[in-house]
Design an enzyme around this catalytic site. Structure first.
Site, PDB file in Angstrom:
ATOM      1  N   HIS B 243       0.817  -1.215   0.000  1.00 48.50           N
ATOM      2  CA  HIS B 243       0.000   0.000   0.000  1.00 48.50           C
ATOM      3  C   HIS B 243       0.852   1.267   0.000  1.00 48.50           C
ATOM      4  O   HIS B 243       1.906   1.306   0.603  1.00 48.50           O
ATOM      5  CB  HIS B 243      -1.013   0.004   1.154  1.00 48.50           C
ATOM      6  CG  HIS B 243      -0.445  -0.195   2.509  1.00 48.50           C
ATOM      7  ND1 HIS B 243      -1.235  -0.215   3.635  1.00 48.50           N
ATOM      8  CD2 HIS B 243       0.809  -0.420   2.951  1.00 48.50           C
ATOM      9  CE1 HIS B 243      -0.485  -0.420   4.688  1.00 48.50           C
ATOM     10  NE2 HIS B 243       0.744  -0.541   4.311  1.00 48.50           N
ATOM     11  N   ASN B 244       0.348   2.263  -0.714  1.00 51.25           N
ATOM     12  CA  ASN B 244       0.963   3.595  -0.777  1.00 51.25           C
ATOM     13  C   ASN B 244       2.272   3.639  -1.541  1.00 51.25           C
ATOM     14  O   ASN B 244       2.956   4.667  -1.537  1.00 51.25           O
ATOM     15  CB  ASN B 244       1.234   4.165   0.629  1.00 51.25           C
ATOM     16  CG  ASN B 244       0.022   4.084   1.522  1.00 51.25           C
ATOM     17  OD1 ASN B 244      -1.069   4.466   1.127  1.00 51.25           O
ATOM     18  ND2 ASN B 244       0.193   3.547   2.709  1.00 51.25           N
TER      19      ASN B 244
END
Lengths: 340, 340, 340
Positions: B243-244
């Protein structure tokens, strides 16, 4: 949070989650964001010291942080012993998960002798095979395939395209992400007169309550006994768990870990990304293994273990690696090693 | 190339692709093959010096190669600055890809409020969830599952059994291979009183124009902001992107790479197979990382980096590895290291 | 074993499988289990010396073991040259695999010009594309997707949710586990004026008789020629095989191996979990590679090879790894290396 409820104030959040409020408590919080990205009405947090540089300039309405950082906070804040935990709980208020829609989608194919609780949801184009049981409030998402004889506990969520091959028993509230395959045959082979023969894989997979299993992760069924995940085990994406493995409660593994057959991993272990654990060994409780390490022997003491080598520029690396290949010779030239 | 068009001559190919023809240009080219495997009417190429040994004996009708190799070519040739690029463009003439068949297959399940462009194709047994948008000429292949609120840009191709979980936005002409999962929840956990709690994953995944995503690759959605692939990023099979993460334009990653959460990878990077990149770091533009290396700290200078150790016979390896485990002691015995 | 047949006696098993019986042969064997877990009526085995400690206390009805362990066995036993092979064959008697149910499930989508043998089974929600052939007795399990022009040989089993993209030809009795993707485009790219262009992938995948392919394993199709698995190749889960790779007969690979494009692996090789093999090289027959090793150059001698480094406690590891980064300097200080 229902669309009708007014956004909570900072003071209400402090009260609800037992946090210390500093600054104006009247601000309404309408969402959450990073320190650097937050704007009006948004709550942020500071847990990882890498992001402390973003605190002074934040445009957040408020920040969840620890006692030690509170003095540097330019906006109202909520002081927490564990800012990350407090933030996770608050952020959950702003998450909208669709509630299960009880019933079986007309496009799903459900065996006549499968037992599906009336409150469970079977999504479009899902298959539920013979002798399966699906518990109360469970969701079998679109495209999931349950072969024969699998048990899905109450409140489980198989998000989409999950496969349970056979003899998989999920406890309560297990959450499984797309592409995961549980209960495939373990890799059991024996060489007989120059050809491989298969060793039957007669066991199953048992998954404890509150486990989470990531996208495209695979967990093979046991050869004779079961492959077991105890409660609250958390597996990230693309993890491979071989047959007869046992993973202790509350252990978490990051992406791309591979655990070979019959390994036993303890409770409260943290396994970094890309770690390999060979078969037929034991790792005790509370062991941390850093990224891309290889475990080839049992670990009997809690603590942190590593063998993942970090990059250098390739030119230096090649020179050092060439020396490594002669390291034993090099050491011999230095004479006998003194005793520790 | 339509079935009716006559096969192009070598001279026509030279003209069309701006290549220098040497030898008889009248030969018709009906297909492409390797130097060792090519026969009558087939064009081959020489780009990798490993295959130079196959040039003298080739039975190809013609060969695409560089200036330096032309003199050794026993058959007509097309001289190119980049033989591999020229060959790729010519070979594309001989590839037959089925054109999209506009419309929704009767076995597909499409939500009432999904918006599907009339020129898009939704294949058999696909699911398109609520509030999805599918752009002009896009193909959602058989068995694909789009959860709620995903956007598929014009000309995208989801070949088969691709899952977009939620909040995934694909630009134009993104190509995704079977088994890929985009937009699953990132692995966000916090330990609270001895149990894991989930950190809500409220972001999405943004994929730029012309990206390609390999089979069984997984790209998690962001926690607060989005996971981002800029344009023309090329990911091979079985890659895990946490994620991210942000991956810069034109970066290519070979199979089985793992990128942990919040890492930022630059533009024009080349990442070898099985590389691990840990979280919360930055890799600048134009970095090459060789196979099975581990990146644990930011890389700020373009160049090539390595830490993947190559095999030795196991006996030598074990001796050297044993010495490695005492390397610090060994070095201490040699006295203080002189300054560089 | 049919439900009606009485459980075999130990003497009958000894006769049927050519094993030496020691002790009472009249005991009926109703199932199989581990030494530690077996009880009344259950047969166990001892093959891995790690489990010898469980022999004395076993409550098994009988044990399959080698000559050398027979004297220590507290219960009747069957003596075998290869106890694991003998046990595998006996255990197969107790495995109940559902027989194929000939015919096409009404929910499956089968192209008009696909040729499906009347004795083959096409499961629920499967897709069989144009010009596919499915042989006698083959099983295409639930959710499998066969794109255009794939050939499935007689007796193959695609358990569930397997994808054959295009130009895949399976021999007889190939067994493929859920999530596997065969025939996706290889990762062929060329950089042209600052952007990637695709190199067409015009080959296919050929899989020999009796191969097995694990869950979520991916095998790309060739660029110009085919990617080939010879007969009796056994691939575990989450393996990545690049385009144009050739894997020799009877080779077995454990989970998470990655083989890059155009590598050629010999016959009777054993490849440990997480191994990486880079492209355009050759590994000869009868090579064993231990877990998490990296092969970057051809291997021309049979034998065992390693480069996977095992964990130490992180503190020691960091000290040693720091020295490794200066290893070349360290070695230079010791003066020139004597010739071997």
């Amino acid at each position: 949070m229902s669309a009708q409820a007014p956004a909570p104030t900072l003071a209400e959040l402090a009260e609800r989650f037992g946090l210390e409020l500093r600054g104006d408590g009247a601000t309404r919080i309408r969402g959450v964001a990073t320190l650097a990205g937050a704007g009006e009405g948004q709550l942020s947090f500071l847990a990882n010291p890498r992001y402390r540089r973003d605190l002074a300039g934040t445009a957040a309405a408020a920040v969840v942080l620890s006692e030690g950082d509170a003095a540097d906070c330019p906006v109202p804040c909520l002081v927490a012993r564990s800012p990350y935990v407090a933030f996770a709980k608050i952020a959950a208020l702003f998450e909208s998960s669709p509630a299960p829609v009880p019933g079986i989608h007309p496009s799903a194919v459900v065996a006549a002798d499968a037992v599906v609780h009336p409150s469970a949801e079977i999504g479009p184009l899902a298959v539920v095979g013979a002798r399966c049981q699906v518990g109360a409030g469970a969701v079998i998402g679109p495209g999931c395939i349950l072969g024969e004889g699998n048990v899905v506990g109450p409140g489980c969520q198989l998000l989409a395209r999950v496969t349970l091959v056979t003899r998989v028993r999920l406890g309560a509230r297990v959450r499984i992400h797309p592409g995961a395959v549980l209960g495939a045959e373990g890799f059991g082979l024996a060489m007989d007169a120059g050809r491989w023969i298969k060793v039957p894989q007669l066991g199953g997979v048992v998954v404890g309550d509150d486990c989470e299993i990531g996208a495209n992760t695979t967990i093979d069924r046991g050869a004779l006994e079961d492959t077991v995940l105890e409660e609250d085990v958390r597996l990230d994406n693309q993890i491979q768990v071989g047959h007869n493995v046992r993973i202790g409660a509350h252990t978490a593994m990051a992406g791309c870990v591979a655990v070979a057959g019959s390994a036993r991993i303890g409770r409260y272990c943290l396994v970094g990304g890309g770690v390999g654990i060979t078969g037929h060994l034991e790792v005790c409780d509370k062991v941390t293994i850093t990224a891309m390490s290889l475990v080839t022997a049992s670990i009997t003491e809690p603590g942190e273990y590593s063998s993942g080598m970090a990059v250098q520029d390739s030119r230096s690396w090649r020179r050092n690696a060439a020396r490594f290949r002669q390291l034993d010779q090099l050491a011999r030239r230095m004479g006998p090693q003194p005793k520790d």
